[in-house]
Design an enzyme around this catalytic site. Structure first.
Site, PDB file in Angstrom:
ATOM      1  N   ASP A 171       3.782  -1.209   3.495  1.00  0.00           N
ATOM      2  CA  ASP A 171       2.862  -0.370   2.727  1.00  0.00           C
ATOM      3  C   ASP A 171       2.344  -1.251   1.381  1.00  0.00           C
ATOM      4  OD1 ASP A 171       3.455   1.049   4.784  1.00  0.00           O
ATOM      5  OD2 ASP A 171       3.842   2.719   3.638  1.00  0.00           O
ATOM      6  N   GLU A 174       1.078  10.006   6.122  1.00  0.00           N
ATOM      7  CA  GLU A 174       1.857   9.403   4.954  1.00  0.00           C
ATOM      8  C   GLU A 174       0.574   8.547   4.250  1.00  0.00           C
ATOM      9  OE1 GLU A 174       5.756   7.524   6.924  1.00  0.00           O
ATOM     10  OE2 GLU A 174       3.964   6.249   7.416  1.00  0.00           O
TER      11      GLU A 174
END
Length: 430
Positions: free
Chosen positions: A21, A199
């Protein structure tokens, strides 16, 4: 795992370590900063820390030493970065305000302490080169095992945080005046795609083209349950009053992971990208000219640990400029590669109904208002049974002809169709 592949020309990839990420994206003092989830000692997921790279143009990146290191008792999960211009935190001075990283502490189960995820701070007084951990961490703890991924931004005279209760499919919103003390404001969700964990949320205001107004957009990444299978990013358009996000409309809830891509509701939702490889999408803070620029991890959790190395394992998408446009009674996200990308980097085609074009073996076809990308049988697909796939998306209003701009790199293809209303991003190991 499989061997080394050529490093990309236009996409960021670290030299030797695992990356997932993007975190802490921010423009500060003339420099673009990209932090990201990193394994400093390996090329598969683990030992989560924050890697760091900087750029002057969003295209050419310099990799730096690890910014925030994991320890034996704490991993550094995803989060964001803000420039505390008024020194509300007290970490700097009025004349020398700090950069503040807001991240998830994933506390490991050791010495009798139960596993928990909570939000913590670190700050830098030298533009992001060196970081000091706040001794009062964590600053926000719900005694939850799945409370993570804080995105913080300024709204009026307060700080706002959006984070997730991942397993509950909720975005939780908090407010603060000083970054160290937080008050719960509201909760959003579950809504739309909720078969996998939620998320990496983001919440921001976007202009609506040709209307002289703006709307708020909430990004929610999820895994699995994406529109192309595995991980993906959905978005909601609505309004935000500083406390509560209110979507314009909701069209049902998809919660059954067994249905997978057979769930017809998935196509009714709004998706940032219809490809297999665009996840953890988030935006840069403090872009100087008012643009909203987003970036995603160009991979999919279905096979992320197995893809060929590109230096480290995997790459980021091209940074994209985004806005909204109204089509009928619906606001749609529109994406284009950043203007810093040379025009010559893009290959343009116009497809009529029934047309098919091959781009280094990748088949792009337009038929009855549907654009598809087929990477089956192209290059390396043997490392995972789920990699060789075909993706597709309906083009809004189903025009007779559709123009597509293609960004091709050594191991990826990104297709921007109909002026950026449809995007399909895939890794392709030619």
């Amino acid at each position: 795992m499989v061997g080394q592949h050529s490093r990309p020309r236009w996409h960021y990839s670290p030299q030797h370590m695992w990356m997932n990420d993007p975190n802490g994206l921010i423009f500060n003092a003339g420099t673009w900063h990209m932090f990201y989830q990193s394994n400093p000692s390996g090329t598969v997921w683990g030992n989560m820390s924050w890697g760091h790279a900087t750029s002057s143009d969003l295209l050419n990146w310099t990799e730096h030493k690890v910014a925030l290191w994991h320890t034996d008792t704490e991993e550094i999960y995803s989060g964001s970065c803000v420039f505390d211009a008024t020194n509300s935190s007290g970490f700097g001075t009025t004349d020398w305000p700090p950069l503040v990283a807001v991240y998830t502490s994933n506390y490991l189960s050791r010495d009798g302490r139960p596993r928990v995820q909570a939000q913590s701070l670190a700050y830098s007084l030298d533009g992001g080169s060196h970081w000091t951990t706040y001794p009062g961490n964590p600053v926000l703890n719900r005694d939850s095992t799945d409370f993570r991924d804080p995105k913080v931004f300024r709204h009026g005279d307060v700080w706002v945080m959006v984070a997730v209760e991942a397993e509950q499919h909720q975005v939780v919103i908090y407010r603060s005046t000083n970054l160290t003390e937080w008050t719960h404001a509201s909760t959003f969700g579950p809504a739309h795609a909720a078969a996998g964990v939620w998320e990496c949320p983001d919440l921001f205001e976007l202009p609506v083209a040709n209307e002289g107004r703006s709307k708020w957009v909430l990004l929610v990444n999820l895994n699995p349950g994406g529109v192309a299978g595995g991980s993906g990013c959905q978005y909601f358009v609505g309004d935000f009053d500083g406390y509560t996000f209110t979507p314009d409309a909701l069209v049902g809830l998809s919660t059954d992971p067994a249905l997978g891509l057979a769930d017809p509701l998935l196509r009714a939702y709004d998706w940032v990208d219809f490809g297999r490889d665009c996840y953890a999408v988030t935006s840069f803070a403090d872009v100087p000219d008012g643009r909203r620029i987003v970036l995603g991890w160009m991979n999919n959790w279905d096979y992320a640990n197995d893809v060929p190395l590109t230096g480290g394992r995997s790459i980021m998408t091209i940074p994209r400029e985004i806005d909204l446009i109204r089509i009928g009674d619906r606001y749609r996200l529109r994406q284009r590669p950043i203007r810093e990308l040379p025009d010559a980097a893009l290959e343009r085609h116009t497809l009529a109904d029934g047309d098919l074009v091959l781009i280094r073996g990748v088949a792009l076809e337009y038929h009855d208002g549907v654009l598809s990308l087929d990477r089956r049988g192209v290059g390396r697909t043997d490392f995972h049974e789920g990699f060789g796939t075909r993706q597709w998306a309906e083009v809004p209003e189903r025009p007779r002809n559709v123009t597509i701009d293609i960004l091709l790199d050594t191991c990826s293809i990104e297709v921007f169709a109909a002026g950026g209303l449809v995007v399909i991003s895939d890794l392709v190991f030619f």
